[in-house]
Design a protein around this motif. Structure first.
Motif, PDB file in Angstrom:
ATOM      1  N   ILE A 210       5.239   5.756 -16.539  1.00 25.78           N
ATOM      2  CA  ILE A 210       5.234   4.380 -17.041  1.00 25.78           C
ATOM      3  C   ILE A 210       5.776   3.419 -15.986  1.00 25.78           C
ATOM      4  CG2 ILE A 210       6.292   2.839 -18.741  1.00 25.78           C
ATOM      5  CD1 ILE A 210       6.064   5.259 -20.737  1.00 25.78           C
ATOM      6  N   ILE A 211       6.885   3.774 -15.348  1.00 27.78           N
ATOM      7  CA  ILE A 211       7.452   2.901 -14.312  1.00 27.78           C
ATOM      8  C   ILE A 211       6.492   2.777 -13.133  1.00 27.78           C
ATOM      9  CG2 ILE A 211       9.291   2.718 -12.576  1.00 27.78           C
ATOM     10  CD1 ILE A 211      11.207   3.820 -14.712  1.00 27.78           C
TER      11      ILE A 211
ATOM     12  N   ALA B 113       3.899   5.411  -5.721  1.00 28.03           N
ATOM     13  CA  ALA B 113       3.803   5.310  -7.180  1.00 28.03           C
ATOM     14  C   ALA B 113       2.711   6.226  -7.725  1.00 28.03           C
ATOM     15  CB  ALA B 113       3.541   3.862  -7.595  1.00 28.03           C
ATOM     16  N   THR B 114       1.594   6.325  -7.010  1.00 27.42           N
ATOM     17  CA  THR B 114       0.513   7.216  -7.430  1.00 27.42           C
ATOM     18  C   THR B 114       0.972   8.669  -7.407  1.00 27.42           C
ATOM     19  OG1 THR B 114      -1.126   5.653  -6.570  1.00 27.42           O
ATOM     20  CG2 THR B 114      -1.867   7.912  -6.953  1.00 27.42           C
ATOM     21  N   ILE B 115       1.682   9.050  -6.364  1.00 30.20           N
ATOM     22  CA  ILE B 115       2.222  10.414  -6.288  1.00 30.20           C
ATOM     23  C   ILE B 115       3.194  10.658  -7.440  1.00 30.20           C
ATOM     24  CG2 ILE B 115       3.707  11.942  -4.917  1.00 30.20           C
ATOM     25  CD1 ILE B 115       2.372  10.621  -2.413  1.00 30.20           C
ATOM     26  N   LEU B 116       4.038   9.680  -7.739  1.00 28.90           N
ATOM     27  CA  LEU B 116       4.994   9.825  -8.838  1.00 28.90           C
ATOM     28  C   LEU B 116       4.296   9.945 -10.194  1.00 28.90           C
ATOM     29  CD1 LEU B 116       7.884   7.424  -7.771  1.00 28.90           C
ATOM     30  CD2 LEU B 116       7.848   9.922  -7.721  1.00 28.90           C
ATOM     31  N   ILE B 117       3.146   9.314 -10.343  1.00 26.12           N
ATOM     32  CA  ILE B 117       2.369   9.462 -11.581  1.00 26.12           C
ATOM     33  C   ILE B 117       1.949  10.920 -11.731  1.00 26.12           C
ATOM     34  CG2 ILE B 117       0.177   8.897 -12.713  1.00 26.12           C
ATOM     35  CD1 ILE B 117       0.539   6.048 -11.478  1.00 26.12           C
TER      36      ILE B 117
ATOM     37  N   LEU C 292       4.516  -0.627 -11.697  1.00 27.75           N
ATOM     38  CA  LEU C 292       4.687  -1.191 -10.354  1.00 27.75           C
ATOM     39  C   LEU C 292       3.426  -1.882  -9.831  1.00 27.75           C
ATOM     40  CD1 LEU C 292       6.728   1.493  -8.390  1.00 27.75           C
ATOM     41  CD2 LEU C 292       7.435  -0.831  -8.941  1.00 27.75           C
ATOM     42  N   PHE C 293       2.269  -1.350 -10.189  1.00 33.25           N
ATOM     43  CA  PHE C 293       1.016  -1.887  -9.622  1.00 33.25           C
ATOM     44  C   PHE C 293       0.827  -3.377  -9.897  1.00 33.25           C
ATOM     45  CE2 PHE C 293       0.036   2.698  -9.738  1.00 33.25           C
ATOM     46  CZ  PHE C 293      -0.247   2.868  -8.385  1.00 33.25           C
ATOM     47  N   PRO C 294       0.932  -3.828 -11.139  1.00 39.61           N
ATOM     48  CA  PRO C 294       0.775  -5.278 -11.344  1.00 39.61           C
ATOM     49  C   PRO C 294       1.885  -6.085 -10.673  1.00 39.61           C
ATOM     50  CG  PRO C 294       0.591  -4.097 -13.430  1.00 39.61           C
ATOM     51  CD  PRO C 294       1.013  -3.107 -12.405  1.00 39.61           C
TER      52      PRO C 294
ATOM     53  N   ILE D  92       0.843  -1.207   0.000  1.00 36.31           N
ATOM     54  CA  ILE D  92       0.000   0.000   0.000  1.00 36.31           C
ATOM     55  C   ILE D  92       0.877   1.255   0.000  1.00 36.31           C
ATOM     56  CG2 ILE D  92      -1.653   1.332   1.369  1.00 36.31           C
ATOM     57  CD1 ILE D  92      -2.879  -1.410   2.200  1.00 36.31           C
ATOM     58  N   ILE D  93       1.933   1.249   0.796  1.00 35.85           N
ATOM     59  CA  ILE D  93       2.839   2.405   0.849  1.00 35.85           C
ATOM     60  C   ILE D  93       3.499   2.624  -0.511  1.00 35.85           C
ATOM     61  CG2 ILE D  93       5.024   3.250   1.834  1.00 35.85           C
ATOM     62  CD1 ILE D  93       4.136   1.902   4.485  1.00 35.85           C
ATOM     63  N   VAL D  94       4.019   1.561  -1.106  1.00 29.66           N
ATOM     64  CA  VAL D  94       4.656   1.682  -2.427  1.00 29.66           C
ATOM     65  C   VAL D  94       3.625   2.118  -3.469  1.00 29.66           C
ATOM     66  CG1 VAL D  94       5.824   0.403  -4.273  1.00 29.66           C
ATOM     67  CG2 VAL D  94       6.517   0.068  -1.907  1.00 29.66           C
ATOM     68  N   SER D  95       2.408   1.634  -3.377  1.00 38.92           N
ATOM     69  CA  SER D  95       1.351   2.039  -4.307  1.00 38.92           C
ATOM     70  C   SER D  95       1.031   3.524  -4.170  1.00 38.92           C
ATOM     71  CB  SER D  95       0.085   1.215  -4.077  1.00 38.92           C
ATOM     72  OG  SER D  95       0.322  -0.135  -4.387  1.00 38.92           O
TER      73      SER D  95
END
Length: 174
Positions: free
Chosen positions: A49-50, A18-22, A54-56, A12-15
């Protein structure tokens, strides 16, 4: 069986990161990529893109999939990457047009030189030009298709008052 065990909390933290980075990548690619020799559009697209990739990896157990299922995972990610690049280019053009419609002002530029950028399979030729706005000089480049531009050629530009690095060539003088 998974190669690396990651707790649900860490996923969840990494997700979230990743959302913030999007969003950061989108901001860089659309709003902060107009300056001369800026790579923010490339950096923003890669970040998006990276991060989406990450999500899948986090939520699907890819290591347990068969070889065929791995290809099924890769093909959608390639499609998502292509869609991101197309959407980014479209949104960047829309933002430029809106900005110039709302805050546009005429300016005059002058061709000062030429640049060539080589990639693996092609080369891109650019004409470099300079212009002034509020006693500050700006240098930009534009693609030089069919050697359309010549040294010391005058360009009529429309630039943004808010961000003078945003420009559009209205016409050229021969």
């Amino acid at each position: 069986m998974s190669l690396i065990k990651i707790s649900k909390r860490n996923k969840i933290i990494v997700s979230l990161i990743a959302t913030i980075l999007i969003f950061v990548g989108y901001y860089l690619a659309i709003y902060k990529s107009f300056s001369y020799q800026s790579n923010n559009d490339t950096i923003g697209n890669i970040m998006m893109i990276i991060s989406i990739g990450l999500f899948p990896m986090l939520w699907l157990n890819i290591s347990e999939n068969s070889k065929w299922k791995k290809y099924v995972y890769v093909i959608p990610m390639v499609i998502v990457g292509i869609i991101i690049v197309i959407v980014t280019i479209t949104k960047k053009k829309e933002y430029l047009e809106k900005e110039l419609d709302k805050y546009g002002q005429k300016a005059v530029g002058k061709i000062i030189g030429f640049e060539v950028e080589h990639t693996r399979r092609s080369k891109f030729e650019y004409a470099t030009f300079k212009y002034k706005y509020k006693n500050k000089q700006f240098i930009q480049k534009t693609e030089n298709f069919d050697n359309e531009y010549k040294i010391d050629q005058i360009l009529n530009l429309k630039i943004s008052k808010r961000n003078p690095e945003m420009f559009k060539i209205i016409e050229t003088e021969k």
